[in-house]
Structures are given as C-alpha cells and as structure tokens.
Scaffold this motif. Sequence first.
Motif, PDB file in Angstrom:
ATOM      1  N   ALA A 100       0.515  -0.937  -0.208  1.00  0.00           N
ATOM      2  CA  ALA A 100       0.301  -0.074  -0.091  1.00  0.00           C
ATOM      3  C   ALA A 100       0.739   0.857  -0.519  1.00  0.00           C
ATOM      4  N   LEU A 101       1.736   0.988   0.857  1.00  0.00           N
ATOM      5  CA  LEU A 101       2.603   2.428   0.558  1.00  0.00           C
ATOM      6  C   LEU A 101       3.266   2.353  -0.224  1.00  0.00           C
ATOM      7  N   THR A 102       3.790   1.178  -1.448  1.00  0.00           N
ATOM      8  CA  THR A 102       4.452   1.869  -2.360  1.00  0.00           C
ATOM      9  C   THR A 102       3.853   2.233  -3.753  1.00  0.00           C
ATOM     10  N   TRP A 103       2.402   1.859  -3.734  1.00  0.00           N
ATOM     11  CA  TRP A 103       0.743   2.392  -4.190  1.00  0.00           C
ATOM     12  C   TRP A 103       1.425   4.094  -4.267  1.00  0.00           C
ATOM     13  N   ILE A 104       1.519   4.325  -2.852  1.00  0.00           N
ATOM     14  CA  ILE A 104       1.116   5.633  -2.599  1.00  0.00           C
ATOM     15  C   ILE A 104       2.197   6.443  -2.928  1.00  0.00           C
ATOM     16  N   TRP A 105       3.069   6.307  -2.243  1.00  0.00           N
ATOM     17  CA  TRP A 105       4.959   6.453  -2.960  1.00  0.00           C
ATOM     18  C   TRP A 105       3.967   6.516  -5.018  1.00  0.00           C
ATOM     19  N   VAL A 106       4.397   5.294  -5.533  1.00  0.00           N
ATOM     20  CA  VAL A 106       3.771   5.669  -6.867  1.00  0.00           C
ATOM     21  C   VAL A 106       3.103   6.881  -7.721  1.00  0.00           C
ATOM     22  N   GLY A 107       1.586   6.600  -7.074  1.00  0.00           N
ATOM     23  CA  GLY A 107       0.969   7.875  -7.278  1.00  0.00           C
ATOM     24  C   GLY A 107       1.336   9.134  -7.064  1.00  0.00           C
ATOM     25  N   MET A 108       2.276   9.670  -6.144  1.00  0.00           N
ATOM     26  CA  MET A 108       2.742  10.625  -5.864  1.00  0.00           C
ATOM     27  C   MET A 108       3.099  11.063  -6.694  1.00  0.00           C
ATOM     28  N   VAL A 109       4.027  10.820  -6.891  1.00  0.00           N
ATOM     29  CA  VAL A 109       5.051  10.319  -8.155  1.00  0.00           C
ATOM     30  C   VAL A 109       4.204  11.191  -9.357  1.00  0.00           C
ATOM     31  N   CYS A 110       3.567   9.967  -9.883  1.00  0.00           N
ATOM     32  CA  CYS A 110       2.605   9.870 -11.396  1.00  0.00           C
ATOM     33  C   CYS A 110       2.307  11.531 -11.791  1.00  0.00           C
ATOM     34  N   ILE A 111       1.104  11.748 -10.415  1.00  0.00           N
ATOM     35  CA  ILE A 111       0.524  13.150 -10.043  1.00  0.00           C
ATOM     36  C   ILE A 111       1.165  14.355 -10.272  1.00  0.00           C
ATOM     37  N   ALA A 112       3.219  14.515  -9.416  1.00  0.00           N
ATOM     38  CA  ALA A 112       3.624  15.223  -9.708  1.00  0.00           C
ATOM     39  C   ALA A 112       4.259  15.831 -11.407  1.00  0.00           C
ATOM     40  N   LEU A 113       4.496  14.688 -11.743  1.00  0.00           N
ATOM     41  CA  LEU A 113       4.859  14.235 -13.370  1.00  0.00           C
ATOM     42  C   LEU A 113       3.721  14.614 -14.205  1.00  0.00           C
ATOM     43  N   VAL A 114       2.062  14.430 -13.909  1.00  0.00           N
ATOM     44  CA  VAL A 114       1.721  14.467 -15.021  1.00  0.00           C
ATOM     45  C   VAL A 114       1.414  16.521 -14.989  1.00  0.00           C
ATOM     46  N   PHE A 115       1.401  17.158 -13.137  1.00  0.00           N
ATOM     47  CA  PHE A 115       1.156  18.456 -13.026  1.00  0.00           C
ATOM     48  C   PHE A 115       1.782  19.001 -13.286  1.00  0.00           C
ATOM     49  N   GLY A 116       2.946  18.198 -13.819  1.00  0.00           N
ATOM     50  CA  GLY A 116       4.384  19.513 -13.767  1.00  0.00           C
ATOM     51  C   GLY A 116       4.348  19.305 -15.597  1.00  0.00           C
ATOM     52  N   ALA A 117       3.773  18.315 -16.768  1.00  0.00           N
ATOM     53  CA  ALA A 117       4.276  18.650 -17.523  1.00  0.00           C
ATOM     54  C   ALA A 117       2.532  19.375 -18.061  1.00  0.00           C
ATOM     55  N   ALA A 118       1.333  19.586 -16.838  1.00  0.00           N
ATOM     56  CA  ALA A 118       0.020  20.059 -17.409  1.00  0.00           C
ATOM     57  C   ALA A 118       0.328  21.476 -17.615  1.00  0.00           C
ATOM     58  N   THR A 119       1.255  21.832 -16.382  1.00  0.00           N
ATOM     59  CA  THR A 119       1.294  23.699 -16.274  1.00  0.00           C
ATOM     60  C   THR A 119       2.393  23.705 -16.902  1.00  0.00           C
ATOM     61  N   GLY A 120       3.367  22.804 -17.795  1.00  0.00           N
ATOM     62  CA  GLY A 120       5.052  23.793 -18.832  1.00  0.00           C
ATOM     63  C   GLY A 120       5.550  24.223 -17.607  1.00  0.00           C
ATOM     64  N   GLN A 121       6.078  22.798 -15.914  1.00  0.00           N
ATOM     65  CA  GLN A 121       6.486  23.620 -15.121  1.00  0.00           C
ATOM     66  C   GLN A 121       7.926  22.024 -15.730  1.00  0.00           C
ATOM     67  N   SER A 122       7.829  20.917 -16.068  1.00  0.00           N
ATOM     68  CA  SER A 122       8.510  19.291 -16.062  1.00  0.00           C
ATOM     69  C   SER A 122      10.013  19.748 -15.916  1.00  0.00           C
ATOM     70  N   ALA A 123      11.066  20.869 -16.658  1.00  0.00           N
ATOM     71  CA  ALA A 123      12.487  21.034 -16.244  1.00  0.00           C
ATOM     72  C   ALA A 123      12.480  21.461 -14.561  1.00  0.00           C
ATOM     73  N   ALA A 124      11.381  22.212 -14.308  1.00  0.00           N
ATOM     74  CA  ALA A 124      11.209  22.695 -12.505  1.00  0.00           C
ATOM     75  C   ALA A 124      10.732  21.056 -11.749  1.00  0.00           C
ATOM     76  N   VAL A 125      10.162  20.416 -12.574  1.00  0.00           N
ATOM     77  CA  VAL A 125      10.104  19.153 -11.420  1.00  0.00           C
ATOM     78  C   VAL A 125      10.999  18.239 -11.790  1.00  0.00           C
ATOM     79  N   GLY A 126      11.747  18.385 -12.645  1.00  0.00           N
ATOM     80  CA  GLY A 126      13.109  16.848 -12.492  1.00  0.00           C
ATOM     81  C   GLY A 126      14.034  18.447 -11.973  1.00  0.00           C
ATOM     82  N   ALA A 127      14.481  18.863 -11.966  1.00  0.00           N
ATOM     83  CA  ALA A 127      15.957  19.774 -10.940  1.00  0.00           C
ATOM     84  C   ALA A 127      15.404  19.360  -9.633  1.00  0.00           C
ATOM     85  N   ALA A 128      13.525  19.967  -9.014  1.00  0.00           N
ATOM     86  CA  ALA A 128      13.237  19.449  -7.671  1.00  0.00           C
ATOM     87  C   ALA A 128      13.456  18.288  -7.224  1.00  0.00           C
ATOM     88  N   ALA A 129      13.540  17.185  -8.903  1.00  0.00           N
ATOM     89  CA  ALA A 129      13.391  15.641  -7.999  1.00  0.00           C
ATOM     90  C   ALA A 129      15.030  15.719  -7.630  1.00  0.00           C
TER      91      ALA A 129
END
Length: 201
Positions: A11-40
């Motif tokens: 369950a914890l694994t799925w929660i972490w995977v879900g959080m990462v996927c949500i961050a990537l989707v919102f980064g791409a949707a808002t044009g902040q993919s580079a900022a998400v990658g730099a923050a990671a």
Amino acid sequence: MMGKGRGFFMALTWIWVGMVCIALVFGAATGQSAAVGAAAAQGVQQAITFCLTVGGMICLWSGVMEVMRRSGIAAGLSKLLQPVLRRLFPHASRDAQTLDALSMNVSANLLGLGNAATPAGVRAAQAMAREIRGDAASDELCLLVVLNTASIQLLPVTIAAVRETAGAAVPFDILPAVWVTSLCSVTVGLLTGKGLARIWQ
C-alpha cells in the motif's frame, strides 16, 4: 501476520508511485516539467547528504554507547532500576528473567541504546503475554509499551544528528529540554496507565 505486513508495504508503495505520477502529470500540464526534474534531482542530493550525516553521527554515538554497555554501566543502571520496576510491574517482576529483561530494556533506552533495548523489550513483552488469557493485553504490558514510547534518553543521538544536518551550532544544547519533556511524558503516561487500570479493574 506476514501477509498483513506485506500488504501494508504494498500500500505504501502504491501511495509513493501515485504521488510521483501526480507530480509528473501536473508538471507536464502546467509546463513546469523542467522545474519538477530539477526539484527531484535536488531532493535526491539533499536526501543522500542527510542520510550520510545522520548515519555517521548515529554510528559514532552508538559506538560510545556500546563501550558504556560493555564496561558495565548499562548493567549497573539496570540493577539500580529494579526496585522501581518492581513497584511498576508487581506481577511481572515476580519472574527473575522478566524483571531482568525489563531492567535491561529501560536502562538501554536511558542510554540511547535502541538496538539493545528492543530485544530486551520483546523478551519482557513475550513473558508478559504468556500470562494473558484471551486477546486483551494486560495492564502491565500496556505500561511497558508506554515506557518504551515515552522513554527518557540521556543522549538523544538521532535528534542531535538531525539538528547538526540542519546547521545547528551545538546539536546537544537541547538536552535540558529533552530531559524535562520526556520526564513529563513518562510521568503522564505512567499516571494515566495506572489510573485507567484502577478504573477498569
């Protein structure tokens, strides 16, 4: 029990995977993919630095505590605690091995020897559990959990290591505050446990 533990980690694994996927989707949707990658990348670097710093300090003080254990300081403290533990655990202390495990558990927690405290606490809990009839934990077993949860530590190594990583000039200057707050938490826990035990007798 193993199945429940595996399910929890899944369950914890799925929660972490879900959080990462949500961050990537919102980064791409808002044009902040580079900022998400730099923050990671920055987060990974900070995590490694933090783990190395904290791990090194914990290793150092664990070695110091081990010297204290082997020199007999922990055993001496254990003997000093036995009269107090006989009053707190009148039923469990009738067995010499259980009392010894309790003493070693509490004294190891006081000295910050978490690795040594856990096996002694498990032995004490197992000895208490053998006397339990039914599924409910005994009052003394609950009291043991309280003592381990709110234990007083003379040297809070982990907290000091985190403070040093955060840039504290004197990581151990929190000792008086830690001693006072942990003493208060232990006192409140013991009084609450004893009070509830009398109410529900």
